[in-house]
Design a protein around this motif. Structure first.
Motif, PDB file in Angstrom:
ATOM      1  N   ARG A   1       0.856  -1.185   0.000  1.00  0.00           N
ATOM      2  CA  ARG A   1       0.000   0.000   0.000  1.00  0.00           C
ATOM      3  C   ARG A   1       0.895   1.239   0.000  1.00  0.00           C
ATOM      4  O   ARG A   1       2.039   1.182   0.463  1.00  0.00           O
ATOM      5  CB  ARG A   1      -0.855   0.077   1.275  1.00  0.00           C
ATOM      6  CG  ARG A   1      -1.845  -1.064   1.467  1.00  0.00           C
ATOM      7  CD  ARG A   1      -3.059  -0.852   0.582  1.00  0.00           C
ATOM      8  NE  ARG A   1      -4.151  -1.777   0.862  1.00  0.00           N
ATOM      9  CZ  ARG A   1      -4.206  -3.053   0.469  1.00  0.00           C
ATOM     10  NH1 ARG A   1      -3.215  -3.578  -0.218  1.00  0.00           N
ATOM     11  NH2 ARG A   1      -5.257  -3.801   0.746  1.00  0.00           N
TER      12      ARG A   1
ATOM     13  N   LYS B   1      -7.291   1.578  -8.251  1.00  0.00           N
ATOM     14  CA  LYS B   1      -6.353   1.153  -7.205  1.00  0.00           C
ATOM     15  C   LYS B   1      -6.480   1.975  -5.941  1.00  0.00           C
ATOM     16  O   LYS B   1      -5.745   1.758  -4.977  1.00  0.00           O
ATOM     17  CB  LYS B   1      -4.905   1.275  -7.738  1.00  0.00           C
ATOM     18  CG  LYS B   1      -4.609   0.466  -8.973  1.00  0.00           C
ATOM     19  CD  LYS B   1      -4.448  -0.982  -8.666  1.00  0.00           C
ATOM     20  CE  LYS B   1      -5.526  -1.816  -9.305  1.00  0.00           C
ATOM     21  NZ  LYS B   1      -5.415  -3.230  -9.017  1.00  0.00           N
TER      22      LYS B   1
ATOM     23  N   GLU C   1      -7.899   3.097  -2.513  1.00  0.00           N
ATOM     24  CA  GLU C   1      -8.726   2.547  -1.430  1.00  0.00           C
ATOM     25  C   GLU C   1      -9.347   3.641  -0.591  1.00  0.00           C
ATOM     26  O   GLU C   1     -10.339   3.414   0.093  1.00  0.00           O
ATOM     27  CB  GLU C   1      -7.866   1.664  -0.543  1.00  0.00           C
ATOM     28  CG  GLU C   1      -7.284   0.517  -1.311  1.00  0.00           C
ATOM     29  CD  GLU C   1      -7.217  -0.743  -0.498  1.00  0.00           C
ATOM     30  OE1 GLU C   1      -6.678  -0.671   0.608  1.00  0.00           O
ATOM     31  OE2 GLU C   1      -7.690  -1.777  -0.991  1.00  0.00           O
ATOM     32  N   GLY C   2      -8.738   4.825  -0.616  1.00  0.00           N
ATOM     33  CA  GLY C   2      -9.300   5.910   0.179  1.00  0.00           C
ATOM     34  C   GLY C   2      -8.756   7.264  -0.228  1.00  0.00           C
ATOM     35  O   GLY C   2      -7.605   7.380  -0.668  1.00  0.00           O
TER      36      GLY C   2
ATOM     37  N   ASN D   1     -14.076   6.367   1.319  1.00  0.00           N
ATOM     38  CA  ASN D   1     -13.600   5.013   1.024  1.00  0.00           C
ATOM     39  C   ASN D   1     -14.825   4.105   0.970  1.00  0.00           C
ATOM     40  O   ASN D   1     -15.965   4.602   1.022  1.00  0.00           O
ATOM     41  CB  ASN D   1     -12.563   4.551   2.062  1.00  0.00           C
ATOM     42  CG  ASN D   1     -13.069   4.751   3.483  1.00  0.00           C
ATOM     43  OD1 ASN D   1     -14.197   4.371   3.797  1.00  0.00           O
ATOM     44  ND2 ASN D   1     -12.264   5.370   4.335  1.00  0.00           N
ATOM     45  N   ALA D   2     -14.615   2.800   0.906  1.00  0.00           N
ATOM     46  CA  ALA D   2     -15.764   1.899   0.721  1.00  0.00           C
ATOM     47  C   ALA D   2     -16.759   2.015   1.878  1.00  0.00           C
ATOM     48  O   ALA D   2     -17.957   1.776   1.692  1.00  0.00           O
ATOM     49  CB  ALA D   2     -15.256   0.470   0.583  1.00  0.00           C
TER      50      ALA D   2
ATOM     51  N   ARG E   1     -13.651   8.604  -8.214  1.00  0.00           N
ATOM     52  CA  ARG E   1     -12.918   7.702  -9.115  1.00  0.00           C
ATOM     53  C   ARG E   1     -13.398   7.924 -10.558  1.00  0.00           C
ATOM     54  O   ARG E   1     -14.125   7.131 -11.120  1.00  0.00           O
ATOM     55  CB  ARG E   1     -13.071   6.252  -8.660  1.00  0.00           C
ATOM     56  CG  ARG E   1     -12.268   5.988  -7.374  1.00  0.00           C
ATOM     57  CD  ARG E   1     -12.528   4.624  -6.797  1.00  0.00           C
ATOM     58  NE  ARG E   1     -13.889   4.506  -6.309  1.00  0.00           N
ATOM     59  CZ  ARG E   1     -14.532   3.363  -6.158  1.00  0.00           C
ATOM     60  NH1 ARG E   1     -13.937   2.222  -6.465  1.00  0.00           N
ATOM     61  NH2 ARG E   1     -15.764   3.347  -5.709  1.00  0.00           N
TER      62      ARG E   1
ATOM     63  N   GLU F   1      -4.815   6.914  -0.688  1.00  0.00           N
ATOM     64  CA  GLU F   1      -4.305   5.643  -0.172  1.00  0.00           C
ATOM     65  C   GLU F   1      -4.551   4.610  -1.263  1.00  0.00           C
ATOM     66  O   GLU F   1      -5.700   4.415  -1.689  1.00  0.00           O
ATOM     67  CB  GLU F   1      -5.053   5.268   1.104  1.00  0.00           C
ATOM     68  CG  GLU F   1      -4.468   4.044   1.751  1.00  0.00           C
ATOM     69  CD  GLU F   1      -5.190   3.666   3.038  1.00  0.00           C
ATOM     70  OE1 GLU F   1      -6.051   4.443   3.497  1.00  0.00           O
ATOM     71  OE2 GLU F   1      -4.902   2.584   3.556  1.00  0.00           O
TER      72      GLU F   1
ATOM     73  N   ARG G   1      -3.434   0.814  -3.559  1.00  0.00           N
ATOM     74  CA  ARG G   1      -2.842  -0.526  -3.605  1.00  0.00           C
ATOM     75  C   ARG G   1      -1.718  -0.544  -4.641  1.00  0.00           C
ATOM     76  O   ARG G   1      -1.811   0.116  -5.678  1.00  0.00           O
ATOM     77  CB  ARG G   1      -3.900  -1.551  -4.032  1.00  0.00           C
ATOM     78  CG  ARG G   1      -4.638  -2.157  -2.849  1.00  0.00           C
ATOM     79  CD  ARG G   1      -5.771  -3.020  -3.325  1.00  0.00           C
ATOM     80  NE  ARG G   1      -6.784  -2.214  -3.979  1.00  0.00           N
ATOM     81  CZ  ARG G   1      -7.542  -2.625  -4.985  1.00  0.00           C
ATOM     82  NH1 ARG G   1      -7.395  -3.829  -5.482  1.00  0.00           N
ATOM     83  NH2 ARG G   1      -8.456  -1.843  -5.507  1.00  0.00           N
TER      84      ARG G   1
END
Ligand SMILES: Cc1cc2nc3c(=O)[nH]c(=O)nc-3n(C[C@H](O)[C@H](O)[C@H](O)COP(=O)(O)OP(=O)(O)OC[C@H]3O[C@@H](n4cnc5c(N)ncnc54)[C@H](O)[C@@H]3O)c2cc1C
Length: 462
Positions: free
Chosen positions: A106, A161, A163-164, A178-179, A190, A203, A205
């Motif tokens: 990460r 990619k 995540e946040g 984020n999710a 996104r 943040e 991946r």
């Protein structure tokens, strides 16, 4: 507007930790310049933020004064959204921290990073973040629009990619997306560009990769048709490890170009293979058989070399104009039009760029991100690139004329990061069936359309 700029300056000067630059200050001229030399504007104030607190302060003062505000990361917006006339520029170029977690694969990086800053740090751990092909491009603008590059087919779009996000919204609050936290905003960021706030941290991946195979070759004008026919049939079943971009252009006069091709219309193929080099030959060989043998070269390249090899082809300050779109199929009539156009290219660095999406990027559902439908895999970008202002009219007219001819065969939709500044009417097309959701998220987070220097989604009330 100049008075509003002065008002912001007076409000910031005691509490701002970064640099404040006004017309006449040392460094102002350099700081106001953006990548596209076609866009020359004089903001009243450039606020180069030192940290997130500065971003909050700058937004607070700007909303209070009602001043037009541009957000700048790398300043590479083709449309010139990283600056404005008489207003405020919130410049993030001092915020370039990158922290990599090698075990977790990460990274966290700040909103002012260039792609090169991210690549250098992630490579120290043998990891990559899939992004664009020129290292001096800003990471923020690229990721927020989507983000395509050499690794898109192997690992997905840059925005896939993430995540946040941490961002500062129009009311100066710090918001996380984020999710789990603010999932609608996470969806909209996104692909939705700079519409919702200033992202101060991503943040993401990462994936392991340190080298790739690069194969290149030039196809002479008379052989371009069979090359494009082969390419359109070959790519749908090609492995995700393979990226094959084709640019139609005039061959350069560089020594490595065979003498008989210099200055002539050619198709320039660049292939990247991210898997085992031996295994790649099965796919690279047939592709290169469509190129002039004297022009073909292939090597294993360190990832950082790959990421910087095109840097000097797109220098700061030259003049650029672009129009872009997607094709579901590359039909024969479109190839005819492209072939006719390539011999009329108005300047030696202007090109018609083609990439085939698919791969991992194509696995993400149309409603999963604001970037949307990835089902029209041929991406075309008409990119005019020239030096002299006297050539502006010719280059812009060439791009517009060709785009008009090709448009009927295109699939509705456009990648917002490849749009010019005169295409606001195409923004709903970019998001088509996702438009209402975009407007809803915009209306919630930026009801007054403070963030409007972007491919703009207007809030309901704005
Ligand atoms: C030489 C060159 C190469 C390129 N190559 C690629 C490529 O390989 N793949 C690809 O997908 N695209 C590519 N692009 C297009 C690129 O993605 C866009 O131009 C992108 O907007 C550049 O981002 P930036 O941060 O440098 O731009 P800026 O001009 O700094 O900003 C552009 C937009 O992003 C918004 N923005 C910037 N930072 C933030 C932030 N932190 N928070 C919120 N909003 C922000 C701004 O409001 C503005 O609307 C390339 C462009 C250039 C000029």
């Amino acid at each position: 507007m100049a008075n509003a700029g002065e008002e912001v300056y007076l409000s910031l000067r005691k509490k701002f930790k970064g640099d404040l630059l006004r017309r006449g200050d040392a460094g102002y001229e350099e700081a106001r310049a953006i990548w596209n030399g076609m866009v020359s504007r004089h903001p009243a104030l450039i606020a180069r933020c030192a940290d997130v607190g500065d971003v909050q302060t700058a937004i607070g003062s700007a909303t209070e004064a009602g001043v037009l505000t541009a957000i700048r990361c790398g300043g590479h917006s083709l449309a010139g959204f990283g600056t404005c006339e008489g207003g405020l520029v919130i410049d993030l170029s001092r915020m370039r921290q990158v922290a990599v977690g090698p075990e977790a694969r990460r990274a966290r990086f700040a909103g002012g990073c260039l792609l090169g800053s991210v690549d250098v740090e992630t490579q120290k751990a043998g990891l990559v973040f899939p992004a664009g092909v020129v290292s001096h491009t800003g990471a923020s603008g690229l990721i927020l629009g989507g983000g395509t590059g050499w690794l898109t087919r192997r690992f997905g779009l840059s925005c896939d990619k993430v995540e946040g996000f941490t961002l500062v919204t129009a009311d100066s609050s710090i918001v996380r997306a984020n999710a789990k936290e603010n999932p609608d905003l996470f969806w909209a960021l996104r692909g939705g560009g700079g519409n919702f706030g200033v992202v101060t941290e991503f943040e993401v991946r990462l994936h392991p990769l340190t080298a790739v195979v690069l194969a290149e070759g030039l196809t002479p004008e008379n052989d371009i048709r069979p090359l494009l026919e082969f390419w359109r049939a070959f790519m749908p079943d090609a492995p995700h490890d393979l990226k094959w971009n084709i640019d139609l252009r005039l061959a350069s006069h560089a020594e490595k170009v065979p003498a008989e091709l210099r200055g002539k219309p050619v198709a320039s193929s660049s292939l990247i293979w991210t898997g085992d080099p031996e295994a790649g030959q099965k796919y690279i060989g047939p592709a290169l058989s469509h190129c002039s043998p004297a022009s073909v070269r292939s090597s294993v390249l360190p990832f950082l070399k790959l990421q910087t090899m095109a840097d000097s082809d797109f220098p700061h300050g030259r003049r650029y104009y672009t129009k872009s779109g997607y094709f579901k199929n590359l039909d024969d009539a479109t190839i005819d039009r492209l072939l006719a156009a390539v011999s009329t290219i108005p300047s030696s660095d202007t090109q018609i760029e083609f990439a085939y999406l698919g791969g991992e990027a194509g696995q993400v559902g149309a409603d999963e991100t604001a970037f949307g439908d990835r089902g029209a895999p041929f991406i075309m970008n008409l990119l005019a690139n020239w030096k002299e202002p006297s050539a502006d009219a010719g280059n812009v007219a060439w791009v517009r004329g060709l785009f008009k001819q090709l448009r009927p065969a295109m699939t509705p939709g456009v990648y917002t990061n490849f749009m010019s500044g005169d295409e606001q009417d195409r923004v709903p097309e970019a998001y088509h069936e996702r438009w209402d959701r975009m407007v809803a998220v915009k209306s919630h987070y930026d009801p007054d359309n403070f963030f409007r220097l972007n491919q703009n989604v207007r809030a309901r009330s704005a």
